[in-house]
Scaffold this motif. Sequence first.
Motif, PDB file in Angstrom:
ATOM      1  N   THR A 147       0.846  -1.193   0.000  1.00  0.00           N
ATOM      2  CA  THR A 147       0.000   0.000   0.000  1.00  0.00           C
ATOM      3  C   THR A 147       0.884   1.247   0.000  1.00  0.00           C
ATOM      4  O   THR A 147       2.028   1.205   0.463  1.00  0.00           O
ATOM      5  CB  THR A 147      -0.945   0.047   1.218  1.00  0.00           C
ATOM      6  N   GLY A 163      -8.498  -0.773   7.284  1.00  0.00           N
ATOM      7  CA  GLY A 163      -7.532  -0.862   8.377  1.00  0.00           C
ATOM      8  C   GLY A 163      -8.122  -0.739   9.765  1.00  0.00           C
ATOM      9  O   GLY A 163      -7.632  -1.355  10.720  1.00  0.00           O
ATOM     10  N   GLY A 184     -12.672   2.290   6.725  1.00  0.00           N
ATOM     11  CA  GLY A 184     -11.325   2.680   6.319  1.00  0.00           C
ATOM     12  C   GLY A 184     -10.864   3.951   6.992  1.00  0.00           C
ATOM     13  O   GLY A 184     -11.341   4.316   8.069  1.00  0.00           O
ATOM     14  N   ASP A 202      -6.553  -4.640   4.019  1.00  0.00           N
ATOM     15  CA  ASP A 202      -5.955  -3.548   3.249  1.00  0.00           C
ATOM     16  C   ASP A 202      -5.897  -3.829   1.749  1.00  0.00           C
ATOM     17  O   ASP A 202      -5.732  -2.907   0.961  1.00  0.00           O
ATOM     18  CB  ASP A 202      -4.536  -3.257   3.738  1.00  0.00           C
TER      19      ASP A 202
END
Length: 605
Positions: free
Chosen positions: A35, A338, A195, A364
């Motif tokens: 990420t 997350g 998120g 994720d």
Amino acid sequence: MERIIGIDLGTTNSCVAIVEGGTPQVIPNKGGYKTTPSVVAITESGRRLVGQMAKRQAITNARHTVYASKRLIGRKWNSSEVRHCIETCPYEIVQGPHEDVRIKLRDKEYSLPELSSIVLQEMKLVAQEFLGEEPTKAVVTVPAYFNDNQRTATRDAGRIAGLDIVRIINEPTAAALAYGFGKDIDATVAIYDLGGGTFDISILDIHEGVFDVLSTAGDTFLGGEDFDARIIEHLAFEFAREHKVDLRKDEMALQRLRDAAEKAKIELSSMPETEISLPFIHSRDDGEALHLQTTLTRDAFEELVIDLVQRTIKICQATLQESGLEVDDIDDVILVGGMTRMPRIQAAVRDYFGKAPSKQVHPDEAVALGAAVQGAALIEGSSDVLLLDVTPHSLGIMVHGGGFEVLIEANATIPTSHGHIFTTVRDNQTSVKIIVLQGESPNAEENEMLGEFVLSGLRRAPAGEVEVEVAFEISADGIVSVQARDLETGKEQSITVTATSGLTEEEIQNMIEENQDYLVELKRDEELERVRGQIRKTVRELEKLTERTISNGDGHLLEHLRGRVTRSVEQAREALDSKDTARLSATADEIKQVLQSVKAAAMGA
């Protein structure tokens, strides 16, 4: 073969994936991470930074570092969410020319699609490095509860980044695709997606490769940023109580608090308590340095955010009710985002749904993987995966008295259409204005206006005699068309509702050109750095070889080369500051030739 990449354009982090050999996989960035922080910064020299490099310098460059910009994309200047961000964000938020939102970095105002395009472009470059070719098409995900303007702004961001966004799909739906891909699943599942900036809950029925969204809801201003903010407020309050200093008024101190809050939040997912240490967080006028040193327990953190957790559960309750299902009808609960690593959230989800959440998808990575699956299905025209999505918001028109008449209910499966017959409200009324709205409030003014048009030429008659049929249609791509027709004469007027990102076509084209210029400059800078690296490496090797030859007592072998070596090394070091590619390349060739000559001499040739 044409490839379509899948991109999760996240509030906090973004991720890109591709289907290779029938298997979806996340593509790591140059640092090896799967990420990339959705952070953009402009340095004092005007250099653009993206991702981890931008995040790393945020403390010293808080005013010109943008994070969580997704929370503002597609919003109007006068919205409450924009007001909140103006009060809490260190970067400067200004009003755009079309009632939109812009962010001022250094001497330039950036639109939200433009800032998102910078992140999308970074994801595109990550994919390009992996694929060995430039990807031009993508499936991009958005929160399920995004409205038309927010979706259009995301699509414009893709255009600016040089990407044809072939499909925009909802994040929880993408996660469901990742969950069900390649498996024989017959189940009703709930996707709980919390998120960095948004929350979504979607209920889907999965059967023989058909992913049928039954209902979806969410909050586009509820996420990890709000959990961080509670820690920041707590730390700032305790510090002010002890030292009578408000750290939130100091941009650098506030950014340090923000970094510490995020780190503490993450650590408390696996530990019962965490130490927060911020030395020299503030200096008094007399020079006295103040330090922030405290311990935050998981229990204390959960108490700070319990209302946020409960907000998500209330939305889950409403969504389940909308789908016509009971809690017992849900076979599996999938956690995405997350924030779902937080034990209190997992417990709240388990308590509400009466079952432990599934751990079958990576929180994720699932959204990007699902987007890649959808991209592959579009290429192959695969019948193995069929996605039936819904419209997240109700659609209708303003009626007499300022009310909102819903024609298509939220959570209607798309494509869909629906009509309703209205009558005139005044005597001798010869025209009617159709104002198209999106939202859930019974008051028209509290909903989002998508467009308006006028049906004129109605016959003169007493109020209530002339009938006008208004029909809505939504395509599979979410394009809204509205038609108004006089039932007596057949006269009609229609529009295709085009949502706006706040940018004109001219502005978008200018941004595309600027982006292309930036890519050319970036490629040139990368080539310059590559050649500089070659020169540095060759100089080091030359100096080491020369030193070793002399220390071995063979210095006489280099007597005739000493002057050339000295001159070449000096010229090479001077050239390192040059931005002239031709000069650097010539210098690289020259120093390489000198190295070969020294090698030959050292061997006694």
